[in-house]
Design a protein around this motif. Structure first.
Motif, PDB file in Angstrom:
ATOM      1  N   GLY A 121      57.393-153.771-121.617  1.00  0.00           N
ATOM      2  CA  GLY A 121      57.212-152.524-120.883  1.00  0.00           C
ATOM      3  C   GLY A 121      58.483-152.095-120.172  1.00  0.00           C
ATOM      4  N   GLU A 122      58.476-150.827-119.719  1.00  0.00           N
ATOM      5  CA  GLU A 122      59.685-150.284-119.093  1.00  0.00           C
ATOM      6  C   GLU A 122      59.397-149.484-117.837  1.00  0.00           C
ATOM      7  OE1 GLU A 122      61.844-148.139-122.048  1.00  0.00           O
ATOM      8  OE2 GLU A 122      62.070-149.899-123.326  1.00  0.00           O
ATOM      9  N   SER A 123      58.190-149.613-117.279  1.00  0.00           N
ATOM     10  CA  SER A 123      57.867-148.836-116.077  1.00  0.00           C
ATOM     11  C   SER A 123      57.089-149.709-115.094  1.00  0.00           C
ATOM     12  CB  SER A 123      57.021-147.609-116.435  1.00  0.00           C
ATOM     13  OG  SER A 123      55.717-148.014-116.812  1.00  0.00           O
ATOM     14  N   ALA A 124      57.016-149.222-113.867  1.00  0.00           N
ATOM     15  CA  ALA A 124      56.264-149.934-112.829  1.00  0.00           C
ATOM     16  C   ALA A 124      54.782-150.017-113.209  1.00  0.00           C
ATOM     17  CB  ALA A 124      56.437-149.234-111.483  1.00  0.00           C
ATOM     18  N   GLN A 125      54.255-148.976-113.811  1.00  0.00           N
ATOM     19  CA  GLN A 125      52.842-148.979-114.196  1.00  0.00           C
ATOM     20  C   GLN A 125      52.577-150.027-115.276  1.00  0.00           C
ATOM     21  OE1 GLN A 125      54.709-146.131-114.015  1.00  0.00           O
ATOM     22  NE2 GLN A 125      53.888-145.430-112.075  1.00  0.00           N
ATOM     23  N   GLU A 126      53.480-150.155-116.223  1.00  0.00           N
ATOM     24  CA  GLU A 126      53.308-151.166-117.269  1.00  0.00           C
ATOM     25  C   GLU A 126      53.440-152.575-116.683  1.00  0.00           C
ATOM     26  OE1 GLU A 126      54.909-149.159-121.326  1.00  0.00           O
ATOM     27  OE2 GLU A 126      56.371-149.346-119.692  1.00  0.00           O
ATOM     28  N   LEU A 127      54.319-152.722-115.718  1.00  0.00           N
ATOM     29  CA  LEU A 127      54.486-154.007-115.056  1.00  0.00           C
ATOM     30  C   LEU A 127      53.233-154.381-114.270  1.00  0.00           C
ATOM     31  CD1 LEU A 127      56.604-156.187-114.843  1.00  0.00           C
ATOM     32  CD2 LEU A 127      57.578-154.986-112.890  1.00  0.00           C
ATOM     33  N   GLN A 128      52.636-153.409-113.603  1.00  0.00           N
ATOM     34  CA  GLN A 128      51.383-153.651-112.892  1.00  0.00           C
ATOM     35  C   GLN A 128      50.293-154.079-113.879  1.00  0.00           C
ATOM     36  OE1 GLN A 128      49.964-150.419-110.470  1.00  0.00           O
ATOM     37  NE2 GLN A 128      47.987-151.385-110.154  1.00  0.00           N
TER      38      GLN A 128
END
Length: 95
Positions: free
Chosen positions: A77-84
């Motif tokens: 992933g490449e975003s904060a939402q994907e990391l969450q």
């Protein structure tokens, strides 16, 4: 009446998390430690909510962060939402 403590939200600042994530993927150990530190309060809060008779919330949080430590470099992933979502998936699998 005592004030309720606010619960830690998931870190969501792409401007701060995306460069950290990029550094983690490049093998930066300090960035990995910082990223886990950023998500630890969120993971602990979510783990307490998912605590079961078999596992305490603190055990769930610890297992989740250990699994993240082992697998974060392969995260695509490449975003904060994907990391969450990554942390949520691990948390769900631990329980």
């Amino acid at each position: 009446m005592p004030q309720r403590k606010k619960m830690a939200p998931a870190p969501s600042d792409d401007d701060a998390l995306v460069p950290l994530l990029t550094a983690v993927k490049a093998g930066d150990e300090a960035a990995l430690a910082r990223l886990l530190t950023e998500f630890a309060p969120y993971v602990a809060r979510r783990a307490r909510k998912r605590g079961t008779a078999r596992l305490a919330g603190s055990d769930i949080a610890q297992d989740t962060l250990e699994q993240a430590l082992r697998t974060l470099r392969g995260f695509r992933g490449e975003s904060a939402q994907e990391l969450q979502a990554f942390f949520e998936t691990i948390l769900r699998n631990v329980v």
